[in-house]
Design an enzyme around this catalytic site. Structure first.
Site, PDB file in Angstrom:
ATOM      1  N   ASP A   7      15.436  51.382 -22.413  1.00 13.97           N
ATOM      2  CA  ASP A   7      16.096  51.199 -21.121  1.00 13.97           C
ATOM      3  C   ASP A   7      15.328  52.084 -20.140  1.00 13.97           C
ATOM      4  O   ASP A   7      15.578  53.284 -20.056  1.00 13.97           O
ATOM      5  CB  ASP A   7      17.562  51.628 -21.204  1.00 13.97           C
ATOM      6  CG  ASP A   7      18.263  51.523 -19.860  1.00 13.97           C
ATOM      7  OD1 ASP A   7      17.984  50.564 -19.111  1.00 13.97           O
ATOM      8  OD2 ASP A   7      19.090  52.402 -19.554  1.00 13.97           O
ATOM      9  N   GLU A  66      14.127  46.312 -21.297  1.00 15.75           N
ATOM     10  CA  GLU A  66      14.894  45.631 -20.251  1.00 15.75           C
ATOM     11  C   GLU A  66      13.973  45.277 -19.091  1.00 15.75           C
ATOM     12  O   GLU A  66      13.119  46.062 -18.695  1.00 15.75           O
ATOM     13  CB  GLU A  66      16.026  46.550 -19.779  1.00 15.75           C
ATOM     14  CG  GLU A  66      16.959  45.885 -18.797  1.00 15.75           C
ATOM     15  CD  GLU A  66      18.140  46.764 -18.440  1.00 15.75           C
ATOM     16  OE1 GLU A  66      19.253  46.224 -18.368  1.00 15.75           O
ATOM     17  OE2 GLU A  66      17.953  47.976 -18.228  1.00 15.75           O
ATOM     18  N   ASP A 138      22.565  55.772 -21.308  1.00 16.18           N
ATOM     19  CA  ASP A 138      21.196  55.230 -21.316  1.00 16.18           C
ATOM     20  C   ASP A 138      20.721  54.934 -22.737  1.00 16.18           C
ATOM     21  O   ASP A 138      20.005  53.954 -22.963  1.00 16.18           O
ATOM     22  CB  ASP A 138      20.241  56.195 -20.618  1.00 16.18           C
ATOM     23  CG  ASP A 138      20.548  56.306 -19.124  1.00 16.18           C
ATOM     24  OD1 ASP A 138      20.459  55.284 -18.432  1.00 16.18           O
ATOM     25  OD2 ASP A 138      20.898  57.417 -18.675  1.00 16.18           O
TER      26      ASP A 138
END
Length: 158
Positions: A7, A66, A138
């Site tokens: 991420d 992502e 996160d």
């Protein structure tokens, strides 16, 4: 298959590693790379170096990351894109393929709803991976990217 989920962020980059065995995802490790208030180029360097070290230490077979989305702040999206670039280069330099997933796709794969909140992702990741506590936001997002990739691979095999 060992999947490293990322991420990306220009201040905090989450990472999560799972082992996929048949239809079961097994938690290996997760955490956050916090770069603090360094100059931007230094932050990118830290992201690259820390992810390179993680890849060497845990030897994932693939990296899932992502995709960037532009909401309101274009400058933030550009910085996020550069952090993604540092992460992708860390993987590519070690010969790993990189799979990319949109945020809504990740949320739908993990929670069942593309508009899920961060707290819902944390709870589902805790449940799916059998964690004793909620992972950091996160890190949970990074684990969700890895789980999303695992689900995509299972669907391809069916």
């Amino acid at each position: 298959m060992r999947i490293l989920g990322i991420d990306p962020g220009s201040v905090v980059t989450g990472y999560g590693l799972i082992e996929q065995q048949r239809r079961q995802s097994i938690y290996v490790t997760s955490g956050c790379i916090r770069v603090g208030k360094k100059a931007f180029a230094e932050r990118l360097s830290v992201i690259f170096e820390d992810l390179s070290a993680l890849i060497k230490a845990y030897e994932p077979t693939i990296v899932a990351i992502e995709r960037v989305f532009v909401h309101k702040n274009v400058a933030s999206a550009l910085k996020l894109g550069q952090a993604r670039g540092a992460a992708i280069v860390a993987a590519a330099q070690q010969g790993l393929l990189v799979a990319e997933y949109a945020p809504r796709e990740i949320k739908k794969a993990v929670v069942g709803y593309g508009g899920a909140e961060k707290s819902q992702i944390q709870q589902m990741i805790q449940m799916l991976l059998g964690l004793s506590g909620l992972p950091q936001a996160d890190a949970a997002d990074a684990l969700a990217v890895a789980v999303c990739h695992a689900h995509q691979q299972q669907w391809k095999m069916e």
